[in-house]
Design a protein around this motif. Sequence first.
Motif, PDB file in Angstrom:
ATOM      1  N   ALA A   7       0.824  -1.215   0.000  1.00 35.34           N
ATOM      2  CA  ALA A   7       0.000   0.000   0.000  1.00 35.34           C
ATOM      3  C   ALA A   7       0.856   1.262   0.000  1.00 35.34           C
ATOM      4  CB  ALA A   7      -0.935  -0.003   1.210  1.00 35.34           C
ATOM      5  N   ARG A   8       1.907   1.247   0.787  1.00 37.59           N
ATOM      6  CA  ARG A   8       2.758   2.447   0.876  1.00 37.59           C
ATOM      7  C   ARG A   8       3.364   2.781  -0.483  1.00 37.59           C
ATOM      8  NH1 ARG A   8       7.798   4.311   1.968  1.00 37.59           N
ATOM      9  NH2 ARG A   8       7.914   6.009   3.473  1.00 37.59           N
ATOM     10  N   GLU A   9       3.875   1.768  -1.177  1.00 35.09           N
ATOM     11  CA  GLU A   9       4.482   1.979  -2.488  1.00 35.09           C
ATOM     12  C   GLU A   9       3.443   2.454  -3.500  1.00 35.09           C
ATOM     13  OE1 GLU A   9       5.122  -0.698  -0.520  1.00 35.09           O
ATOM     14  OE2 GLU A   9       7.081   0.130   0.034  1.00 35.09           O
ATOM     15  N   ARG A  10       2.221   1.892  -3.401  1.00 41.30           N
ATOM     16  CA  ARG A  10       1.155   2.311  -4.320  1.00 41.30           C
ATOM     17  C   ARG A  10       0.769   3.764  -4.081  1.00 41.30           C
ATOM     18  NH1 ARG A  10      -3.598  -0.900  -3.637  1.00 41.30           N
ATOM     19  NH2 ARG A  10      -2.705  -2.012  -1.903  1.00 41.30           N
ATOM     20  N   ILE A  11       0.744   4.175  -2.827  1.00 43.85           N
ATOM     21  CA  ILE A  11       0.439   5.570  -2.503  1.00 43.85           C
ATOM     22  C   ILE A  11       1.521   6.483  -3.082  1.00 43.85           C
ATOM     23  CG2 ILE A  11       0.264   7.253  -0.625  1.00 43.85           C
ATOM     24  CD1 ILE A  11      -1.011   4.952   1.054  1.00 43.85           C
ATOM     25  N   LEU A  12       2.779   6.100  -2.910  1.00 44.82           N
ATOM     26  CA  LEU A  12       3.876   6.907  -3.447  1.00 44.82           C
ATOM     27  C   LEU A  12       3.842   6.971  -4.973  1.00 44.82           C
ATOM     28  CD1 LEU A  12       6.731   5.830  -1.032  1.00 44.82           C
ATOM     29  CD2 LEU A  12       6.038   8.195  -1.458  1.00 44.82           C
ATOM     30  N   ALA A  26      -4.682  21.139  -6.280  1.00 45.04           N
ATOM     31  CA  ALA A  26      -5.902  20.492  -6.767  1.00 45.04           C
ATOM     32  C   ALA A  26      -6.011  19.029  -6.345  1.00 45.04           C
ATOM     33  CB  ALA A  26      -5.960  20.588  -8.291  1.00 45.04           C
ATOM     34  N   LEU A  27      -4.976  18.506  -5.734  1.00 48.56           N
ATOM     35  CA  LEU A  27      -4.932  17.079  -5.415  1.00 48.56           C
ATOM     36  C   LEU A  27      -5.243  16.851  -3.942  1.00 48.56           C
ATOM     37  CD1 LEU A  27      -4.242  14.258  -6.513  1.00 48.56           C
ATOM     38  CD2 LEU A  27      -1.860  14.696  -5.872  1.00 48.56           C
ATOM     39  N   GLY A  28      -6.226  16.009  -3.679  1.00 49.75           N
ATOM     40  CA  GLY A  28      -6.583  15.690  -2.302  1.00 49.75           C
ATOM     41  C   GLY A  28      -6.161  14.282  -1.919  1.00 49.75           C
ATOM     42  N   VAL A  29      -6.124  14.035  -0.627  1.00 49.13           N
ATOM     43  CA  VAL A  29      -5.767  12.713  -0.116  1.00 49.13           C
ATOM     44  C   VAL A  29      -6.735  11.653  -0.647  1.00 49.13           C
ATOM     45  CG1 VAL A  29      -5.640  11.300   1.982  1.00 49.13           C
ATOM     46  CG2 VAL A  29      -4.586  13.574   1.940  1.00 49.13           C
ATOM     47  N   ALA A  30      -8.026  11.995  -0.741  1.00 50.05           N
ATOM     48  CA  ALA A  30      -9.015  11.025  -1.226  1.00 50.05           C
ATOM     49  C   ALA A  30      -8.708  10.592  -2.655  1.00 50.05           C
ATOM     50  CB  ALA A  30     -10.417  11.634  -1.155  1.00 50.05           C
ATOM     51  N   GLN A  31      -8.290  11.530  -3.512  1.00 53.44           N
ATOM     52  CA  GLN A  31      -7.948  11.188  -4.897  1.00 53.44           C
ATOM     53  C   GLN A  31      -6.731  10.271  -4.949  1.00 53.44           C
ATOM     54  OE1 GLN A  31      -7.771  15.451  -5.939  1.00 53.44           O
ATOM     55  NE2 GLN A  31      -8.874  14.865  -7.789  1.00 53.44           N
ATOM     56  N   ILE A  32      -5.751  10.561  -4.117  1.00 55.18           N
ATOM     57  CA  ILE A  32      -4.544   9.723  -4.078  1.00 55.18           C
ATOM     58  C   ILE A  32      -4.924   8.303  -3.638  1.00 55.18           C
ATOM     59  CG2 ILE A  32      -2.299   9.375  -2.958  1.00 55.18           C
ATOM     60  CD1 ILE A  32      -2.200  12.490  -2.665  1.00 55.18           C
ATOM     61  N   LYS A  39      -7.445   2.526   1.388  1.00 61.58           N
ATOM     62  CA  LYS A  39      -8.364   3.294   2.229  1.00 61.58           C
ATOM     63  C   LYS A  39      -7.613   4.447   2.884  1.00 61.58           C
ATOM     64  CE  LYS A  39     -11.374  -0.622   3.352  1.00 61.58           C
ATOM     65  NZ  LYS A  39     -12.153  -0.440   2.161  1.00 61.58           N
ATOM     66  N   LYS A  40      -8.384   5.486   3.263  1.00 63.88           N
ATOM     67  CA  LYS A  40      -7.767   6.661   3.890  1.00 63.88           C
ATOM     68  C   LYS A  40      -6.997   6.288   5.158  1.00 63.88           C
ATOM     69  CE  LYS A  40      -9.743  11.143   2.867  1.00 63.88           C
ATOM     70  NZ  LYS A  40     -10.578  12.251   3.329  1.00 63.88           N
ATOM     71  N   GLY A  41      -7.507   5.301   5.888  1.00 69.52           N
ATOM     72  CA  GLY A  41      -6.813   4.870   7.100  1.00 69.52           C
ATOM     73  C   GLY A  41      -5.407   4.369   6.804  1.00 69.52           C
ATOM     74  N   SER A  42      -5.266   3.694   5.663  1.00 62.43           N
ATOM     75  CA  SER A  42      -3.928   3.228   5.265  1.00 62.43           C
ATOM     76  C   SER A  42      -3.016   4.404   4.960  1.00 62.43           C
ATOM     77  CB  SER A  42      -4.029   2.337   4.028  1.00 62.43           C
ATOM     78  OG  SER A  42      -4.697   1.143   4.336  1.00 62.43           O
ATOM     79  N   PHE A  43      -3.582   5.415   4.303  1.00 60.13           N
ATOM     80  CA  PHE A  43      -2.778   6.608   4.003  1.00 60.13           C
ATOM     81  C   PHE A  43      -2.185   7.180   5.289  1.00 60.13           C
ATOM     82  CE2 PHE A  43      -2.050  11.103   3.698  1.00 60.13           C
ATOM     83  CZ  PHE A  43      -1.448  11.272   2.464  1.00 60.13           C
ATOM     84  N   TYR A  44      -3.059   7.402   6.274  1.00 61.29           N
ATOM     85  CA  TYR A  44      -2.601   8.047   7.514  1.00 61.29           C
ATOM     86  C   TYR A  44      -1.786   7.102   8.400  1.00 61.29           C
ATOM     87  CZ  TYR A  44      -5.223  12.138   6.164  1.00 61.29           C
ATOM     88  OH  TYR A  44      -5.660  13.257   5.487  1.00 61.29           O
ATOM     89  N   HIS A  45      -1.810   5.819   8.102  1.00 65.24           N
ATOM     90  CA  HIS A  45      -0.902   4.894   8.778  1.00 65.24           C
ATOM     91  C   HIS A  45       0.533   5.152   8.334  1.00 65.24           C
ATOM     92  CE1 HIS A  45       0.676   1.214  10.500  1.00 65.24           C
ATOM     93  NE2 HIS A  45       1.198   0.910   9.326  1.00 65.24           N
ATOM     94  N   PHE A  46       0.705   5.505   7.052  1.00 63.80           N
ATOM     95  CA  PHE A  46       2.044   5.695   6.490  1.00 63.80           C
ATOM     96  C   PHE A  46       2.503   7.154   6.463  1.00 63.80           C
ATOM     97  CE2 PHE A  46       0.504   1.797   4.292  1.00 63.80           C
ATOM     98  CZ  PHE A  46       1.424   0.915   4.839  1.00 63.80           C
ATOM     99  N   PHE A  47       1.557   8.080   6.314  1.00 62.35           N
ATOM    100  CA  PHE A  47       1.917   9.496   6.137  1.00 62.35           C
ATOM    101  C   PHE A  47       1.050  10.368   7.038  1.00 62.35           C
ATOM    102  CE2 PHE A  47       2.553   7.220   2.151  1.00 62.35           C
ATOM    103  CZ  PHE A  47       3.908   7.408   1.955  1.00 62.35           C
ATOM    104  N   ASP A  48       1.661  11.360   7.673  1.00 54.93           N
ATOM    105  CA  ASP A  48       0.923  12.251   8.577  1.00 54.93           C
ATOM    106  C   ASP A  48       0.019  13.214   7.824  1.00 54.93           C
ATOM    107  OD1 ASP A  48       2.148  11.127  10.776  1.00 54.93           O
ATOM    108  OD2 ASP A  48       3.767  12.608  10.829  1.00 54.93           O
ATOM    109  N   SER A  49       0.403  13.551   6.574  1.00 55.18           N
ATOM    110  CA  SER A  49      -0.322  14.581   5.841  1.00 55.18           C
ATOM    111  C   SER A  49       0.043  14.508   4.366  1.00 55.18           C
ATOM    112  CB  SER A  49       0.060  15.968   6.379  1.00 55.18           C
ATOM    113  OG  SER A  49       1.459  16.190   6.154  1.00 55.18           O
ATOM    114  N   LYS A  50      -0.685  15.276   3.557  1.00 54.68           N
ATOM    115  CA  LYS A  50      -0.342  15.377   2.141  1.00 54.68           C
ATOM    116  C   LYS A  50       1.046  15.998   1.987  1.00 54.68           C
ATOM    117  CE  LYS A  50      -2.210  18.476  -0.710  1.00 54.68           C
ATOM    118  NZ  LYS A  50      -3.096  19.189  -1.661  1.00 54.68           N
TER     119      LYS A  50
END
Length: 198
Positions: A7-12, A26-32, A39-50
Amino acid sequence: MGRTSDARERILDSSRRLLRTRGYTALGVAQICDDAGVKKGSFYHFFDSKQALTIETVDEHWAEERRGLEAVLAGAGGPVERLHALVECLVGTQRADHSESGAMYGCLYGNLALELSGQEPEVRGRLAKVFDDQVAMVARLIAEAQEEELIGRGTSAQTLARSMVAQIEGTVLLARVRNDPTLLDEAWPSARRLLAVA
Protein backbone atom coordinates in the motif's frame (compact mmCIF):
# COMPACT_ATOMS: atom_id res chain seq x y z
CA MET A 1 3.95 -15.86 7.21
CA GLY A 2 1.65 -12.88 6.54
CA ARG A 3 1.34 -11.16 3.18
CA THR A 4 3.39 -7.97 2.90
CA SER A 5 1.25 -4.97 1.93
CA ASP A 6 2.43 -2.79 -0.94
CA ALA A 7 0.00 0.00 0.00
CA ARG A 8 2.76 2.45 0.88
CA GLU A 9 4.48 1.98 -2.49
CA ARG A 10 1.15 2.31 -4.32
CA ILE A 11 0.44 5.57 -2.50
CA LEU A 12 3.88 6.91 -3.45
CA ASP A 13 3.47 5.82 -7.08
CA SER A 14 0.07 7.49 -7.31
CA SER A 15 1.38 10.61 -5.61
CA ARG A 16 4.26 10.95 -8.04
CA ARG A 17 2.04 10.55 -11.09
CA LEU A 18 -0.80 12.75 -9.83
CA LEU A 19 1.47 15.53 -8.57
CA ARG A 20 3.03 15.72 -12.03
CA THR A 21 -0.27 15.64 -13.92
CA ARG A 22 -2.61 17.57 -11.57
CA GLY A 23 -0.42 19.60 -9.24
CA TYR A 24 -0.40 19.95 -5.47
CA THR A 25 -3.30 22.26 -4.63
CA ALA A 26 -5.90 20.49 -6.77
CA LEU A 27 -4.93 17.08 -5.42
CA GLY A 28 -6.58 15.69 -2.30
CA VAL A 29 -5.77 12.71 -0.12
CA ALA A 30 -9.02 11.02 -1.23
CA GLN A 31 -7.95 11.19 -4.90
CA ILE A 32 -4.54 9.72 -4.08
CA CYS A 33 -6.17 6.90 -2.10
CA ASP A 34 -8.68 6.17 -4.89
CA ASP A 35 -5.91 6.05 -7.47
CA ALA A 36 -3.73 3.82 -5.27
CA GLY A 37 -6.65 1.57 -4.35
CA VAL A 38 -6.17 2.05 -0.60
CA LYS A 39 -8.36 3.29 2.23
CA LYS A 40 -7.77 6.66 3.89
CA GLY A 41 -6.81 4.87 7.10
CA SER A 42 -3.93 3.23 5.26
CA PHE A 43 -2.78 6.61 4.00
CA TYR A 44 -2.60 8.05 7.51
CA HIS A 45 -0.90 4.89 8.78
CA PHE A 46 2.04 5.70 6.49
CA PHE A 47 1.92 9.50 6.14
CA ASP A 48 0.92 12.25 8.58
CA SER A 49 -0.32 14.58 5.84
CA LYS A 50 -0.34 15.38 2.14
CA GLN A 51 2.68 17.58 2.80
CA ALA A 52 4.60 14.67 4.36
CA LEU A 53 3.69 12.47 1.39
CA THR A 54 4.81 15.18 -1.04
CA ILE A 55 8.19 15.50 0.66
CA GLU A 56 8.70 11.74 0.50
CA THR A 57 7.53 11.67 -3.13
CA VAL A 58 10.09 14.35 -4.02
CA ASP A 59 12.81 12.43 -2.15
CA GLU A 60 12.02 9.13 -3.90
CA HIS A 61 11.71 10.77 -7.31
CA TRP A 62 15.04 12.53 -6.84
CA ALA A 63 16.79 9.39 -5.57
CA GLU A 64 15.74 7.55 -8.74
CA GLU A 65 16.58 10.44 -11.06
CA ARG A 66 19.88 11.06 -9.31
CA ARG A 67 21.03 7.49 -9.98
CA GLY A 68 20.55 8.09 -13.70
CA LEU A 69 22.38 11.42 -13.59
CA GLU A 70 25.27 9.95 -11.57
CA ALA A 71 25.63 7.23 -14.21
CA VAL A 72 25.95 9.97 -16.85
CA LEU A 73 28.52 11.80 -14.74
CA ALA A 74 30.60 8.65 -14.45
CA GLY A 75 30.11 7.67 -18.08
CA ALA A 76 32.46 7.67 -21.04
CA GLY A 77 33.47 10.75 -22.97
CA GLY A 78 34.89 14.11 -22.07
CA PRO A 79 33.18 16.63 -19.78
CA VAL A 80 31.40 18.45 -22.62
CA GLU A 81 29.99 15.18 -24.00
CA ARG A 82 28.83 14.21 -20.52
CA LEU A 83 27.24 17.65 -20.03
CA HIS A 84 25.32 17.09 -23.26
CA ALA A 85 24.21 13.66 -22.03
CA LEU A 86 23.19 15.20 -18.69
CA VAL A 87 20.99 17.77 -20.44
CA GLU A 88 19.39 15.05 -22.54
CA CYS A 89 18.78 12.99 -19.40
CA LEU A 90 17.08 15.96 -17.70
CA VAL A 91 14.73 16.66 -20.62
CA GLY A 92 14.25 13.03 -21.67
CA THR A 93 11.30 12.46 -19.30
CA GLN A 94 9.39 15.23 -21.05
CA ARG A 95 9.87 13.63 -24.44
CA ALA A 96 8.82 10.26 -23.04
CA ASP A 97 5.67 11.77 -21.51
CA HIS A 98 4.66 13.35 -24.80
CA SER A 99 5.39 10.19 -26.74
CA GLU A 100 3.28 8.07 -24.36
CA SER A 101 0.35 10.40 -23.64
CA GLY A 102 0.49 13.30 -26.09
CA ALA A 103 0.95 15.66 -23.13
CA MET A 104 3.94 17.23 -21.41
CA TYR A 105 3.70 17.49 -17.65
CA GLY A 106 6.86 19.44 -16.91
CA CYS A 107 9.43 18.95 -14.18
CA LEU A 108 7.97 17.73 -10.88
CA TYR A 109 10.33 19.98 -8.90
CA GLY A 110 9.80 23.05 -11.07
CA ASN A 111 6.03 22.62 -11.10
CA LEU A 112 5.86 22.30 -7.33
CA ALA A 113 8.27 25.21 -6.80
CA LEU A 114 6.07 27.50 -8.92
CA GLU A 115 2.81 26.32 -7.39
CA LEU A 116 4.01 26.53 -3.79
CA SER A 117 6.02 29.74 -4.03
CA GLY A 118 4.23 31.34 -1.07
CA GLN A 119 3.28 28.27 0.96
CA GLU A 120 4.47 24.89 2.29
CA PRO A 121 7.98 25.97 3.38
CA GLU A 122 9.06 22.39 4.18
CA VAL A 123 8.26 21.21 0.67
CA ARG A 124 9.98 24.26 -0.83
CA GLY A 125 13.04 23.58 1.32
CA ARG A 126 13.23 20.05 -0.04
CA LEU A 127 12.87 21.30 -3.62
CA ALA A 128 15.66 23.82 -3.04
CA LYS A 129 17.90 20.96 -1.89
CA VAL A 130 17.12 18.99 -5.08
CA PHE A 131 18.04 21.99 -7.24
CA ASP A 132 21.21 22.53 -5.18
CA ASP A 133 22.15 18.90 -5.80
CA GLN A 134 21.53 19.29 -9.54
CA VAL A 135 23.64 22.46 -9.63
CA ALA A 136 26.47 20.69 -7.79
CA MET A 137 26.42 17.80 -10.29
CA VAL A 138 26.51 20.16 -13.28
CA ALA A 139 29.22 22.28 -11.62
CA ARG A 140 31.47 19.21 -11.29
CA LEU A 141 31.41 18.69 -15.05
CA ILE A 142 31.80 22.38 -15.83
CA ALA A 143 34.82 22.59 -13.52
CA GLU A 144 36.31 19.58 -15.27
CA ALA A 145 35.71 21.20 -18.67
CA GLN A 146 37.31 24.42 -17.42
CA GLU A 147 40.37 22.49 -16.26
CA GLU A 148 40.69 21.07 -19.77
CA GLU A 149 40.17 24.58 -21.20
CA LEU A 150 37.06 23.50 -23.09
CA ILE A 151 35.07 26.23 -21.31
CA GLY A 152 36.41 29.63 -20.27
CA ARG A 153 37.27 30.29 -16.63
CA GLY A 154 35.89 33.82 -16.47
CA THR A 155 32.82 32.70 -14.50
CA SER A 156 32.80 30.21 -11.65
CA ALA A 157 31.58 26.67 -12.35
CA GLN A 158 28.93 27.09 -9.64
CA THR A 159 27.50 30.26 -11.22
CA LEU A 160 27.45 28.69 -14.68
CA ALA A 161 25.82 25.55 -13.32
CA ARG A 162 23.05 27.55 -11.60
CA SER A 163 22.37 29.41 -14.85
CA MET A 164 22.38 26.17 -16.83
CA VAL A 165 19.91 24.42 -14.50
CA ALA A 166 17.65 27.50 -14.59
CA GLN A 167 17.87 27.58 -18.39
CA ILE A 168 16.89 23.90 -18.65
CA GLU A 169 13.95 24.45 -16.27
CA GLY A 170 12.82 27.42 -18.37
CA THR A 171 13.04 25.41 -21.58
CA VAL A 172 10.95 22.62 -20.04
CA LEU A 173 8.40 25.16 -18.81
CA LEU A 174 8.02 26.75 -22.26
CA ALA A 175 7.77 23.35 -23.92
CA ARG A 176 5.06 22.36 -21.42
CA VAL A 177 3.04 25.55 -21.97
CA ARG A 178 2.99 24.89 -25.71
CA ASN A 179 2.89 21.09 -25.35
CA ASP A 180 5.67 21.07 -27.93
CA PRO A 181 8.58 18.67 -27.32
CA THR A 182 10.53 20.12 -30.25
CA LEU A 183 11.29 23.14 -28.04
CA LEU A 184 13.40 20.79 -25.92
CA ASP A 185 15.79 20.49 -28.87
CA GLU A 186 17.06 23.96 -27.91
CA ALA A 187 18.16 22.88 -24.42
CA TRP A 188 21.67 21.75 -25.38
CA PRO A 189 22.43 24.49 -27.98
CA SER A 190 21.35 27.07 -25.39
CA ALA A 191 23.60 25.47 -22.79
CA ARG A 192 26.54 25.50 -25.24
CA ARG A 193 26.04 29.21 -25.83
CA LEU A 194 25.77 29.90 -22.12
CA LEU A 195 28.99 27.99 -21.43
CA ALA A 196 30.77 29.35 -24.51
CA VAL A 197 31.97 25.84 -25.32
CA ALA A 198 35.12 25.99 -27.42
